[in-house]
Design a protein around this motif. Structure first.
Motif, mmCIF file in Angstrom:
data_model
loop_
_atom_site.group_PDB
_atom_site.id
_atom_site.type_symbol
_atom_site.label_atom_id
_atom_site.label_comp_id
_atom_site.label_asym_id
_atom_site.label_seq_id
_atom_site.Cartn_x
_atom_site.Cartn_y
_atom_site.Cartn_z
ATOM 1 N N ASP A 112 7.467 7.653 2.558
ATOM 2 C CA ASP A 112 6.559 7.544 3.698
ATOM 3 C C ASP A 112 5.115 7.403 3.238
ATOM 4 N N ALA A 113 4.789 8.088 2.134
ATOM 5 C CA ALA A 113 3.416 8.045 1.632
ATOM 6 C C ALA A 113 3.155 6.845 0.733
ATOM 7 N N ALA A 114 4.162 6.453 -0.053
ATOM 8 C CA ALA A 114 3.949 5.434 -1.091
ATOM 9 C C ALA A 114 4.197 4.014 -0.621
ATOM 10 N N PRO A 128 -1.981 7.211 -2.121
ATOM 11 C CA PRO A 128 -1.563 8.216 -3.109
ATOM 12 C C PRO A 128 -2.127 7.940 -4.497
ATOM 13 N N GLY A 129 -2.245 6.667 -4.867
ATOM 14 C CA GLY A 129 -2.788 6.339 -6.178
ATOM 15 C C GLY A 129 -4.252 6.681 -6.306
ATOM 16 N N SER A 130 -5.067 6.309 -5.297
ATOM 17 C CA SER A 130 -6.493 6.612 -5.381
ATOM 18 C C SER A 130 -6.754 8.107 -5.228
ATOM 19 N N ALA A 131 -5.900 8.798 -4.438
ATOM 20 C CA ALA A 131 -6.033 10.258 -4.339
ATOM 21 C C ALA A 131 -5.703 10.913 -5.680
ATOM 22 N N HIS A 132 -4.676 10.396 -6.365
ATOM 23 C CA HIS A 132 -4.319 10.907 -7.684
ATOM 24 C C HIS A 132 -5.487 10.703 -8.652
#
Length: 319
Positions: free
Chosen positions: A165-167, A298-302
Motif C-alpha cells: 500500500d505504501a510502496a 517511502p524512499g524519500s522518507a527513508h
C-alpha cells in the motif's frame, strides 16, 4: 389500453407506440424479455396492455447499456415484487463502475497520446513503444510483483499488503502526460530482466525471519509516516520521534536495544545497503503535483531518516 376487440395489439402497433422498430420488439420477445399474450390464427404475435410500459422499461434499461441478463433480472424482480428493487440498484451500480473504468481508460489514453505528441519527433517511436506497453486504465500489478519478489520470504500477508500500500503508487485519476511517462518508466524498470548490475536485497532481509520482517516493516511504515509529515512541513532531518521509531524498528527486529553503538552500526550498514533510487524518483514524479513541493515517498522518507541518523543523503531502498 389497446383499441382492439380483445384489448391486445399486434407487433407493428406496439413498435409504433413505443417508437422502436418491429425488429427490436421481435428481438426482445425472442429473448424472453417481452412475453406475448397470444398468437393470432395466422400466427401473428399479440401483446397485452402491459406490454407497452414493459417495452419502455426495457428500452430505458438498454439505453444505460445494461446487458440483457441484467435487464431480465430487473424485470423478473419487478414481476415478483411489483416494483424495481435491489436488482435495478445493483445493475446501475455495476454500470457506474464500468463507466468509471472506461472514463479512466480514456483519460489515460488521452494523456498518453499527448505525451507522444509533445516529445521531440526523433523520440516519438521509442516513447510510443514505452507507453504502449502499459494497459489503459493502468494496472499496478507489475509493481506489486516486483515488491513481492523483493520482500523477505514468508512475511505475513498482512505485513506484505501494508507495505505494498505504501510502496506501490496509484496512477492519478486525471493524469497529465508527465504522469503517464513516469508510470510507464516505472513499469519498464520493474519488468526488465535482472542482471549483474541490479542491486541485491538489503542486508536486513537476510538477517530477519518472517516474524522479525513483519516487525521491521510495520515499524518502518510508522517511521516513514512521521518523517513524511516533517518533510511536508519543510523541516530538515533531525533526531526526534520519527528517527526513534525508525531505529526502534531495526532494533526490535534484531531483538537488541537502541544504543548509541547500535545507531552507529545501523548508520554504516544502511549507508552501504543496495539502493533503487530511480524507483522512488519516478514514484515521486507520479504522486507529486506538477508544481510545488514533492510528495514524500517511502524512499524519500527513508532518505530523510538516514540523514537524521547521520548517514549520507540520497533516496534509498528501505532496508
Amino acid at each position: 389500453m389497446f383499441q382492439s376487440y380483445d384489448g391486445l395489439c399486434g407487433i407493428g402497433e406496439l413498435a409504433e407506440r413505443a417508437g422502436v422498430s418491429v425488429k427490436t420488439v421481435r428481438f426482445y420477445s425472442d429473448s424472453g424479455l417481452l412475453p406475448e399474450a397470444s398468437r393470432s390464427a395466422g400466427g401473428h404475435r399479440r401483446y397485452g396492455p402491459d406490454s407497452l410500459e414493459r417495452l419502455r422499461m426495457i428500452r430505458s434499461l438498454r439505453a444505460m447499456d445494461l446487458p440483457v441478463p441484467a435487464v431480465r433480472r430487473v424485470l423478473d424482480e419487478e414481476d415478483a415484487a411489483g416494483r424495481a428493487g435491489s436488482a435495478l440498484e445493483d445493475a446501475v451500480a455495476g454500470q457506474l463502475r464500468a463507466l468509471g473504468s472506461q472514463l479512466r481508460a480514456l483519460r489515460w489514453r488521452e494523456a498518453a497520446l499527448r505525451s507522444v505528441q509533445e516529445c521531440p519527433a526523433a523520440e516519438r517511436a521509442a516513447r510510443l513503444r514505452l507507453i504502449g506497453a502499459v494497459t489503459a486504465p493502468p494496472s499496478t500489478a507489475p509493481l506489486a510483483r516486483f515488491w513481492r519478489g523483493w520482500l523477505p520470504p514468508r512475511m505475513p500477508a498482512r505485513a506484505v499488503s501494508a507495505f505494498l500500500d505504501a510502496a506501490v503508487p496509484q496512477p492519478p485519476e486525471d493524469p497529465e502526460p508527465a504522469h503517464v511517462l513516469a508510470f510507464a518508466r516505472l513499469c519498464a524498470m520493474v519488468s526488465r530482466p535482472c542482471d549483474g548490475d541490479e542491486p541485491t536485497q538489503p542486508h536486513a532481509h537476510k538477517a530477519a525471519g518472517a516474524r522479525a520482517s513483519a516487525v521491521l516493516y510495520a515499524g518502518l511504515a510508522e517511521a516513514y509516516d512521521l518523517a513524511g509529515a516533517e518533510m511536508r512541513q519543510g523541516r530538515e532531518p533531525y533526531p526526534g520521534e520519527a528517527l526513534d521509531g525508525f531505529v526502534d524498528a531495526y532494533a526490535s527486529a534484531r531483538n537488541t536495544a537502541d544504543t548509541p553503538d547500535f545507531r552507529r552500526t545501523l548508520a554504516r550498514q544502511l549507508a552501504t545497503d543496495p539502493r533503487i533510487d530511480r524507483y522512488w524518483e519516478l514514484t515521486a514524479e507520479l504522486v507529486s503535483p506538477l508544481s510545488g513541493r514533492p510528495e514524500p515517498t517511502p524512499g524519500s522518507a527513508h532518505d530523510w531518516l538516514l540523514a537524521a541518523l547521520g548517514s549520507r543523503p540520497g533516496t534509498t531502498l528501505p532496508a
